[in-house]
Motif scaffolding. Structure first.
Motif, PDB file in Angstrom:
ATOM      1  N   THR A   1      -1.750   3.513   3.326  1.00  0.00           N
ATOM      2  CA  THR A   1      -2.835   3.617   4.237  1.00  0.00           C
ATOM      3  C   THR A   1      -2.131   3.360   5.586  1.00  0.00           C
ATOM      4  N   ASN A   2      -2.750   4.095   6.546  1.00  0.00           N
ATOM      5  CA  ASN A   2      -2.544   4.058   8.130  1.00  0.00           C
ATOM      6  C   ASN A   2      -0.949   4.694   8.495  1.00  0.00           C
ATOM      7  N   LEU A   3      -0.620   5.268   7.504  1.00  0.00           N
ATOM      8  CA  LEU A   3       0.784   5.919   7.487  1.00  0.00           C
ATOM      9  C   LEU A   3       0.688   7.271   8.015  1.00  0.00           C
ATOM     10  N   LYS A   4       1.198   7.761   9.139  1.00  0.00           N
ATOM     11  CA  LYS A   4       1.288   8.943   9.540  1.00  0.00           C
ATOM     12  C   LYS A   4       2.455   9.620   9.000  1.00  0.00           C
ATOM     13  N   SER A   5       3.601   8.902   9.268  1.00  0.00           N
ATOM     14  CA  SER A   5       4.717   9.772   8.937  1.00  0.00           C
ATOM     15  C   SER A   5       5.898   8.685   8.713  1.00  0.00           C
ATOM     16  N   ALA A   6       6.695   9.022   7.693  1.00  0.00           N
ATOM     17  CA  ALA A   6       7.976   8.187   7.612  1.00  0.00           C
ATOM     18  C   ALA A   6       9.406   8.803   7.546  1.00  0.00           C
ATOM     19  N   GLU A   7      10.106   8.823   8.529  1.00  0.00           N
ATOM     20  CA  GLU A   7      11.356   9.323   8.742  1.00  0.00           C
ATOM     21  C   GLU A   7      12.381   8.546   8.055  1.00  0.00           C
TER      22      GLU A   7
ATOM     23  N   LEU B   1       4.507  -3.003   0.303  1.00  0.00           N
ATOM     24  CA  LEU B   1       4.546  -3.848   1.663  1.00  0.00           C
ATOM     25  C   LEU B   1       3.333  -3.831   2.169  1.00  0.00           C
ATOM     26  N   ALA B   2       2.680  -4.758   2.587  1.00  0.00           N
ATOM     27  CA  ALA B   2       1.506  -4.750   3.590  1.00  0.00           C
ATOM     28  C   ALA B   2       1.884  -5.458   4.760  1.00  0.00           C
ATOM     29  N   LEU B   3       1.568  -4.941   6.031  1.00  0.00           N
ATOM     30  CA  LEU B   3       1.810  -5.243   7.273  1.00  0.00           C
ATOM     31  C   LEU B   3       0.535  -5.686   7.899  1.00  0.00           C
ATOM     32  N   PRO B   4      -0.088  -6.892   7.917  1.00  0.00           N
ATOM     33  CA  PRO B   4      -1.252  -7.084   8.723  1.00  0.00           C
ATOM     34  C   PRO B   4      -1.100  -7.060  10.177  1.00  0.00           C
ATOM     35  N   GLN B   5      -2.380  -7.119  10.886  1.00  0.00           N
ATOM     36  CA  GLN B   5      -2.273  -7.254  12.333  1.00  0.00           C
ATOM     37  C   GLN B   5      -1.510  -8.664  12.489  1.00  0.00           C
TER      38      GLN B   5
ATOM     39  N   LEU C   1       1.895  -0.142   2.771  1.00  0.00           N
ATOM     40  CA  LEU C   1       2.645   0.978   2.314  1.00  0.00           C
ATOM     41  C   LEU C   1       3.013   0.994   0.709  1.00  0.00           C
ATOM     42  N   ARG C   2       3.007   1.866   0.197  1.00  0.00           N
ATOM     43  CA  ARG C   2       3.377   2.184  -1.057  1.00  0.00           C
ATOM     44  C   ARG C   2       4.250   3.374  -1.309  1.00  0.00           C
TER      45      ARG C   2
ATOM     46  N   ARG D   1      14.610  -3.125  -2.263  1.00  0.00           N
ATOM     47  CA  ARG D   1      13.455  -3.786  -1.456  1.00  0.00           C
ATOM     48  C   ARG D   1      13.149  -2.869  -0.454  1.00  0.00           C
ATOM     49  N   LEU D   2      11.944  -2.986   0.085  1.00  0.00           N
ATOM     50  CA  LEU D   2      11.454  -2.439   1.370  1.00  0.00           C
ATOM     51  C   LEU D   2      11.476  -3.622   2.335  1.00  0.00           C
ATOM     52  N   ILE D   3      12.022  -3.577   3.388  1.00  0.00           N
ATOM     53  CA  ILE D   3      11.982  -4.386   4.463  1.00  0.00           C
ATOM     54  C   ILE D   3      11.290  -4.191   5.726  1.00  0.00           C
ATOM     55  N   SER D   4      10.867  -4.799   6.630  1.00  0.00           N
ATOM     56  CA  SER D   4      10.197  -4.665   7.900  1.00  0.00           C
ATOM     57  C   SER D   4      10.678  -5.559   8.787  1.00  0.00           C
ATOM     58  N   ALA D   5      10.938  -4.946  10.207  1.00  0.00           N
ATOM     59  CA  ALA D   5      11.608  -5.582  11.261  1.00  0.00           C
ATOM     60  C   ALA D   5      10.365  -6.357  11.879  1.00  0.00           C
ATOM     61  N   GLU D   6       9.429  -5.980  11.596  1.00  0.00           N
ATOM     62  CA  GLU D   6       8.069  -6.711  12.039  1.00  0.00           C
ATOM     63  C   GLU D   6       7.341  -7.398  11.172  1.00  0.00           C
ATOM     64  N   ASP D   7       6.891  -8.584  11.297  1.00  0.00           N
ATOM     65  CA  ASP D   7       6.173  -9.306  10.097  1.00  0.00           C
ATOM     66  C   ASP D   7       4.414  -8.886  10.422  1.00  0.00           C
ATOM     67  N   GLY D   8       4.177  -8.338  11.486  1.00  0.00           N
ATOM     68  CA  GLY D   8       2.814  -7.820  11.417  1.00  0.00           C
ATOM     69  C   GLY D   8       2.735  -6.565  12.561  1.00  0.00           C
TER      70      GLY D   8
END
Lengths: 236, 704
Positions: free
Chosen positions: B93-99, B161-165, B139-140, B44-51
């Motif tokens: 979209t809106n992703l500059k870089s991912a390390e 994974l989509a992170l809205p504002q 994110l894709r 799974r892809l997870i995110s620490a922030e909901d938005g």
């Protein structure tokens, strides 16, 4: 740690390809998507070539699997699919090579390369097939046991010397259309048989995915001899 | 997959064909992608922030992986084979870089191949930076990863994974990402581990690493990275006494001068460091013996009990039995001794045993201190020691056969003959000493374990365990000392004593013959011939009744001195591999080749032996050189390696240390089913060997 060595010989008929059956081997068969490989999305051209290969092997499954193995003396054919960068493949290649030297009148082995793991795998697979054309397939596998494959001319020259094969021939064969076609056929067979990974194995008309004991392989060989393995080829 | 996904709504994880399902964390709009799942891996892809909060320019993500039982995935450097996971973010979209960050890896050994990666659960933290701060992120990720058990299955799937504002923390995801971000090796500035030396040895066959740490090292491992064309074998890692200094030697399997920028990762229990390295030549020598974990009190007690039992058993081993018999003969001879004298005599013998054992313990502690690796029975690798032992035993045997009476200097002899006890006590003490010295090469059952444990432990542990061993060995003397009346149970002196003497003399003679055999192995035939001739002269000189006392003494002293000189200084013949004749099924010992051969599907049987090791000889003649074992070892399916430790050999010592053994016999079987080896008990049985060979040959799921 669950053992992947079921000691019961359980078989399950396959719908496709017709006439073949699957050895039920613990958790490694089923439950997975069919083998896809780790390629970038195909271009139109590549997709067409793949489709053509699938059509080609489907028309003559046994021919694609066992090619021109010498099937006289009631030998049972065995097709081994492996990738140079998969740990257990090396073990299996070696053990099959031993098996043929121990029971030359009972089995004949067709070596297939199924490179899953990107460029190094592809190049090593080509080199293995080129070595196979000069009768040095197993020697090639053994020689690369602990060292990574490199595609530099110097390396290939040294490798050929070690294997006792003609270096120029090896390099030429690596890029030959025959080797490319052989790789396409093996990949297409993997699609047709829905292999999930390497090593994979077809004995006569029994498909084995995953690890089985040598004893079980001998059992299957005996069964194939009793029942007549070429049933599948006739119905194809 | 058990219990690891409790946060996920119940009943979602059916193992279906590549089942893909959208999951929602209980009660929250969780920031996580759909789940890709099959028996090998769940991802799974997870995110620490909901938005995405206003002005936020970055976000913490993680690729949460859970490998099924028996399955493994790979690190950024997979090792000899395998493939690192790869993420492609095209289509986001809106992703500059991912390390992608890599938590400290584990080491897997399967089929003799070293691999680095993960099993069970792992989260690969991802630092994502946004093109437009504060704007939504789509994110894709196209993930390709390889999982291997005995089968390698590649996976290629997409997670989105989509992170809205918005503002909000997914505490569960944040905690998971943080946990694994903590396991990402630190940069040198933030670590208390300092890598001081990285050097190639002279033949480019190994990389030597030295490092120090302020806090003691725990479970430590080293992972060099030189790009895909350089591969390494299993490292030999050693720590100093207080575990703050590390020395490691990592064998090189494949090398090229055109390697990538090298870096080195050192992992320890809860910390790790990755540092770029610069290679130097001139590698430092191994400074201390291999690292061993601390032992609990209970373990020390248990091992001491084993040592006591082992010591007791030693009394009936062929090396010691003759000495015990000497003691009993002296009792038979001595008539009219008081109860107290008998008691004291036996106490002195017990003290003799303990004295030697303590002296040995002290010597070992000292050697440990200066960093010399020692082994049990190693003194039998010393020609001077063997020579002295041979002479003592031969002279004792001659004495029992009545060649001469052992006469101590007249003054002492008078006392001995009379009731004066002091000289008697000295000989009692000597008897005990001799018993203990001779006991060492007979590594009895149980003993190896105890000695090994002691040698690997602290000085105090060495003393405790050796004391227990000495008490066990001295038990017969202590028992008689406690109840001297037991001696009176022995039959009255008579003709039978002659029989006893001959029997005991025979035993001693056999021991002497064996020592001579050891001497041939240790110092060569010439030295053995000289020593045995000198001993014969000694015995003859001692037997001549009417010789001049001074002349006799001169001859006797000369014999002893010449023998010692001969053993110490006459050059030893080189016992090369000539000992391995072509017809033998035993091959030379090549520890470095074992892993390779196992990876080729071969079975390797290793026998570490020595001429001075009686148990080894027994194993050889009773088990290894007899069918069915001999047939298996010769059958072509097994590579039988013999390591001869008759003389000190660093390679063999290190090999033993790797398996926590310090004494021999040591037999171990490697094979596709047992790449890490199956160590056999010290006393072999045909069944144990055959079973181990069978287990090693059957490939079950790769064990770590």
């Amino acid at each position: 740690m669950p053992s992947l060595l079921p000691e019961k010989l359980e078989l399950e008929a396959l719908d496709r390809p017709k006439g073949f059956r699957r050895f039920i081997a613990g958790e490694t068969s089923g439950s997975f998507d069919a083998f896809v490989g780790l390629d970038s999305p195909d271009s139109v051209d590549v997709a067409a070539r793949k489709a053509a290969a699938i059509e080609r092997v489907s028309a003559d499954i046994c021919g694609a699997l066992y090619g021109d193995l010498d099937m006289s003396n009631a030998r049972i054919p065995l097709a081994s699919f492996s990738d140079y960068y998969c740990p257990f493949c090396r073990v299996q290649t070696k053990s099959f090579a031993d098996m043929t030297s121990k029971m030359p009148d009972q089995v004949a082995i067709a070596w297939h390369e199924l490179p899953l793991l990107g460029d190094s795998s592809n190049l090593a697979a080509k080199a293995a097939l080129a070595a196979k054309r000069q009768g040095a397939y197993v020697a090639f596998q053994e020689r690369l046991m602990t060292s990574p494959f490199q595609a530099t001319p110097e390396y290939l020259a040294r490798l050929s010397e070690d294997l006792g094969v003609d270096g120029e021939q090896l390099v030429a064969d690596m890029e030959s259309p025959e080797v490319a076609r052989e790789l396409e056929n093996s990949a297409a067979l993997a699609q047709v048989f829905a292999f999930v990974g390497t090593p994979a194995l077809v004995i006569g008309r029994t498909v084995v995915q995953g690890q089985v004991s040598d004893r079980m392989i001998r059992k299957i060989i005996d069964l194939e001899r009793e029942e007549g393995w070429d049933l599948a080829c006739v119905s194809a | 997959m058990k219990g690891a996904v409790s946060q996920i709504g119940a009943g979602l994880l059916s193992i279906m064909l590549g089942c893909v399902s959208i999951l929602a964390a209980a009660g929250a709009d969780a920031a996580e992608s759909e789940t890709f799942s099959n028996p090998a891996v769940t991802a799974r892809l997870i995110s620490a922030e909901d938005g995405i909060a206003p002005d936020a320019a970055s976000v913490s993500l993680g690729l949460a992986l859970e490998y099924g039982e028996g399955w493994k995935g790979y690190w950024r450097t997979p090792g000899e084979v395998g493939l690192a996971p790869k993420l492609d973010w095209a289509g986001s979209t809106n992703l500059k870089s991912a390390e992608l960050l890599w938590p400290a890896p584990e080491r897997f050994e399967a089929f003799g191949i070293e691999n680095f990666g993960y099993s069970g659960r792992v989260v690969l933290p991802i630092r994502a930076r946004l093109e437009d701060a504060g704007h939504p992120l789509e994110l894709r990720a196209r993930v390709s990863l390889l999982t291997c058990s005995t089968v390698c299955v590649p996976h290629d799937f997409e997670l989105s994974l989509a992170l809205p504002q918005g503002i909000g923390i997914d505490t569960d995801s944040a905690r998971q990402i943080a946990t694994y971000a903590d396991r990402v090796p630190a940069v040198p500035e933030n670590s208390d581990i300092r890598i001081s030396v990285t050097a190639l040895d002279s033949r480019d066959s190994a990389l030597i690493v030295m490092a120090t740490s302020d806090t003691p090292f725990g479970k430590v491992d080293v992972f060099p990275e030189f790009g895909p064309l350089v591969t390494f074998g299993k490292p030999d890692i050693r720590l100093d006494r207080d575990r703050t200094e590390l020395w490691a030697q990592i064998p090189i399997n494949a090398w090229t001068e055109e390697h990538a920028e090298p870096s080195l990762t050192i992992t320890d229990t809860a910390r790790a460091i990755t540092a770029p390295i610069t290679l130097t030549s001139d590698p430092p020598a191994p400074p201390f013996s291999s690292a061993n974990p601390r032992a609990s009190v209970l373990k020390v007690v248990a091992v001491a009990a084993i040592a006591f039992l082992g010591g007791l058993i030693l009394n009936v081993m062929p090396c010691v039995l003759p000495v015990l018999s000497i003691k009993l003969t002296s009792v038979l001879k001595a008539t009219g001794q008081t109860r107290q004298m008998t008691r004291n005599g036996f106490l002195f013998s017990a003290l003799g045993v303990l004295t030697f054992v303590w002296a040995l313990a002290a010597a070992l502690v000292f050697l440990q201190w200066i960093g010399v690796s020692v082994g049990w029975g190693i003194q039998f690798q010393n020609p001077v020691f063997v020579t002295l032992m041979f002479m003592v035993i031969a002279v004792f045997a001659a004495n029992l056969f009545g060649a001469f009476e052992i006469t101590l200097p007249a003054a002492l002899q008078d006392r001995l003959g009379a009731s004066s006890a002091r000289a008697g006590y000295i000989s009692d003490f000597g008897t005990g000493l001799l018993a203990a010295i001779l006991a060492t090469p007979c590594s009895a059952p149980f003993l190896g374990t105890a000695i090994t444990f002691a040698l690997a432990g602290t000085s105090l542990e060495v003393v405790k365990i050796f004391t227990a061993l000495g008490l066990g060995l001295a038990l017969p003397y202590i028992v008689i000392a406690a109840r001297p009346e037991l001696v009176t149970r022995l039959p009255r002196p008579g003709r039978w004593m002659l029989l006893v003497r001959i029997l005991l003399g025979g035993l001693l003679l056999a021991t002497a013959a064996w020592l001579l055999f050891v001497l041939i192995g240790v110092a060569g035939g010439r030295v053995a011939a000289i020593v045995s001739s000198l001993t014969a002269v000694f015995i003859v000189a001692a037997s001549i009744q009417r010789a001049n006392r001074w002349a006799r003494r001169a001859v006797l002293s000369a014999c002893v001195l010449l023998a010692i000189f001969g053993a110490g200084f006459i050059s030893m013949p080189n016992r090369t591999t000539a000992a391995f004749d072509a017809t033998s099924h035993w091959q030379n010992f090549e520890p470095l080749g074992i892993a390779r051969r196992v990876s080729e599907g071969e079975i390797v049987f290793v026998d570490v032996t020595a001429d001075w090791c009686l148990t080894c000889k027994a194993n050889k003649s009773l088990v290894l050189d007899r069918d069915p074992v001999r047939a298996r070892l010769r059958g072509g399916s097994v590579i039988a390696m013999q390591a001869d430790w008759t003389r000190p050999d660093d390679n063999i010592t290190r090999f033993l240390e790797r398996y926590d053994r310090y004494g021999i016999p040591f037999n171990i079987v490697f094979g596709p089913g047992a790449p890490s080896g199956i160590a056999l008990p010290e006393i072999l049985t045909p069944q144990a060997v055959i079973d181990a060979l069978d287990t090693a040959s059957v490939r079950s799921l790769a064990r770590e």
